[in-house]
Design an enzyme around this catalytic site. Structure first.
Site, PDB file in Angstrom:
ATOM      1  N   SER A 168       0.811  -1.373  -0.018  1.00 41.13           N
ATOM      2  CA  SER A 168       0.090   0.019  -0.031  1.00 41.13           C
ATOM      3  C   SER A 168       0.975   1.267   0.047  1.00 41.13           C
ATOM      4  O   SER A 168       1.602   1.606  -0.898  1.00 41.13           O
ATOM      5  CB  SER A 168      -0.944  -0.133   1.164  1.00 41.13           C
ATOM      6  OG  SER A 168      -2.041   1.060   1.233  1.00 41.13           O
ATOM      7  N   THR A 169       0.865   2.171   1.080  1.00 42.29           N
ATOM      8  CA  THR A 169       1.430   3.332   1.123  1.00 42.29           C
ATOM      9  C   THR A 169       2.965   3.045   0.910  1.00 42.29           C
ATOM     10  O   THR A 169       3.693   2.197   1.652  1.00 42.29           O
ATOM     11  CB  THR A 169       1.262   3.928   2.351  1.00 42.29           C
ATOM     12  OG1 THR A 169      -0.067   4.149   2.864  1.00 42.29           O
ATOM     13  CG2 THR A 169       1.972   5.530   2.522  1.00 42.29           C
ATOM     14  N   HIS A 195      -3.021  -0.894  -3.264  1.00 42.77           N
ATOM     15  CA  HIS A 195      -4.059  -0.018  -2.994  1.00 42.77           C
ATOM     16  C   HIS A 195      -3.670   1.052  -3.771  1.00 42.77           C
ATOM     17  O   HIS A 195      -2.947   2.062  -3.400  1.00 42.77           O
ATOM     18  CB  HIS A 195      -4.260   0.425  -1.474  1.00 42.77           C
ATOM     19  CG  HIS A 195      -4.716  -0.917  -0.443  1.00 42.77           C
ATOM     20  ND1 HIS A 195      -4.114  -1.036   0.836  1.00 42.77           N
ATOM     21  CD2 HIS A 195      -5.084  -2.019  -1.003  1.00 42.77           C
ATOM     22  CE1 HIS A 195      -4.461  -2.161   1.223  1.00 42.77           C
ATOM     23  NE2 HIS A 195      -5.034  -2.657   0.276  1.00 42.77           N
ATOM     24  N   MET A 289      -0.305   1.062   5.354  1.00 40.98           N
ATOM     25  CA  MET A 289      -0.829   1.256   6.661  1.00 40.98           C
ATOM     26  C   MET A 289      -2.184   0.515   6.608  1.00 40.98           C
ATOM     27  O   MET A 289      -2.549  -0.005   5.603  1.00 40.98           O
ATOM     28  CB  MET A 289      -1.275   2.750   6.754  1.00 40.98           C
ATOM     29  CG  MET A 289      -2.404   3.309   5.767  1.00 40.98           C
ATOM     30  SD  MET A 289      -2.587   5.116   6.064  1.00 40.98           S
ATOM     31  CE  MET A 289      -3.930   5.209   5.065  1.00 40.98           C
ATOM     32  N   ASP A 292      -4.603  -5.175   5.930  1.00 44.95           N
ATOM     33  CA  ASP A 292      -5.117  -5.707   5.029  1.00 44.95           C
ATOM     34  C   ASP A 292      -3.814  -6.740   4.560  1.00 44.95           C
ATOM     35  O   ASP A 292      -2.533  -6.330   4.649  1.00 44.95           O
ATOM     36  CB  ASP A 292      -4.982  -4.977   3.692  1.00 44.95           C
ATOM     37  CG  ASP A 292      -5.846  -5.795   2.653  1.00 44.95           C
ATOM     38  OD1 ASP A 292      -6.251  -6.732   2.932  1.00 44.95           O
ATOM     39  OD2 ASP A 292      -5.909  -5.063   1.345  1.00 44.95           O
TER      40      ASP A 292
END
Length: 347
Positions: A168-169, A195, A289, A292
């Site tokens: 993600s991030t 994401h 973050m 998931d």
């Protein structure tokens, strides 16, 4: 969180500046200390106010968002979150991430309407996450030295037929450093969930393909999963696996389940991989973050597969990997610069 984050908002729309200030002010842990109309004004404001986080539009007069990110990261690295409308600015947003921005929030509209409030929760969460990033972990595109240290031995005998990655991030930058290190003769397929807002994944996959010996593309319905290919799940659709009439494993894209916080979801990808490939799966949970991937990692482990997590030392946000480690589901914690070597060791 035990401190109030000081934020500068940069946007050429007075309405958006007002709304973003109002949204962020809903959190007791965030204070908007200044706003700017363009990148040039933003540079001066950041120098004067020394904020913890900056939110920045992309299309602005004088100095646009990409120019601001490049200049600011040279002057003094600071966590920057891009706010943009995907269809109009997808390429510029990816360029801003390459230049050092850590994340982006998709504006629901380019118009000055109350629809901007729809991203309130996402924006607050991302600003809070950005404010807790150590500056030495901010993304940069400088090549790193691959140390290729032998890691701790992974117990048991494993034959891996599929690598699945959840991120993600910090993901766009991390994957650009990981995937190109996998050779053209890498013997198993790789499937990834990152994401990202709708409108970015196809272009990102194309850019990653240009850098990689392997073929990288956004997954479509019914793509055959076979060696030499790296698939990125399209934003807005879950990616799972099924066997076709000939027994070949192919991709399946679906909006369901609706219950998951993210679409695509790392949990959905990992669970399906475990169900179809059994113990022949390596799951890799990287920077990001939230949680998931924790449930999906449990599925992989329950089938006898392997799970690697990115080490805290290289994560932009040590969230997703940390919850997998804390749950006792990680076989090995590996820094980004050593991840390709660690994957190749078990594959």
């Amino acid at each position: 969180m035990d401190r109030v984050l000081r934020v500068v908002v940069i946007d050429d729309s007075a309405y958006v500046r007002k709304v973003v200030r109002e949204i962020l002010s809903r959190s007791p842990f965030i204070e908007v200390v200044g706003t700017a109309r363009d990148g040039r004004e933003g540079l001066d404001l950041v120098e004067r106010l020394d904020p913890d986080v900056v939110t920045c539009d992309l299309i602005m007069p004088e100095l646009d968002g990409v120019g601001f990110v490049r200049e600011q990261m040279q002057r003094r690295p600071v966590p920057i979150i891009i706010m943009s409308v995907a269809k109009e600015t997808a390429e510029a947003a990816l360029t801003a991430l390459d230049a050092g921005a850590i994340d982006f929030v998709q504006k629901p509209t380019a118009l000055a309407t109350e629809k901007i409030f729809e991203v309130s929760a996402e924006l607050i969460d991302k600003v809070k996450a950005a404010g807790n990033i150590a500056l030495n972990r901010l993304p940069n595109t400088a090549p790193f030295v691959v140390t290729s240290k032998p890691g701790p031995a992974v117990r048991g005998s494993h034959s891996v037929d599929l690598v699945v990655i959840g991120i993600s991030t910090g993901g766009p930058q991390a994957l650009k450093r990981l995937i190109p290190q996998l050779p053209a003769d890498f013997p198993v397929p790789v499937v990834m969930v990152m994401h990202m807002p709708v409108g970015y994944t196809e272009m990102y996959a194309a850019k990653l393909n240009e850098l990689s010996p392997l073929e990288v593309r956004e997954a479509a319905e019914g793509d055959e999963i076979k060696p030499g290919r790296v698939f990125l799940a399209p934003a807005g659709r879950h990616l799972s696996f099924k066997r076709d009439a000939n027994g070949k494993v192919v991709t399946h894209l679906d909006a369901k389940p609706f219950s998951s916080l993210h679409r695509p979801s790392v949990d959905v990808l990992f669970q399906s991989a475990a169900e179809v490939y059994g113990n022949r799966v390596l799951g890799v949970v990287m920077t990001g973050m939230g949680s998931d991937g924790r449930q999906g990692a449990a599925w992989i482990k329950s089938q006898g597969g392997l799970v690697f997590t990115e080490a805290e030392s290289s994560c932009v946000v040590y969230g997703m990997p940390s919850v997998v480690v804390e749950a006792g589901l990680s076989d090995r914690s590996v820094a980004l610069e050593d991840m390709a070597h660690a994957i190749r060791e078990v594959v």
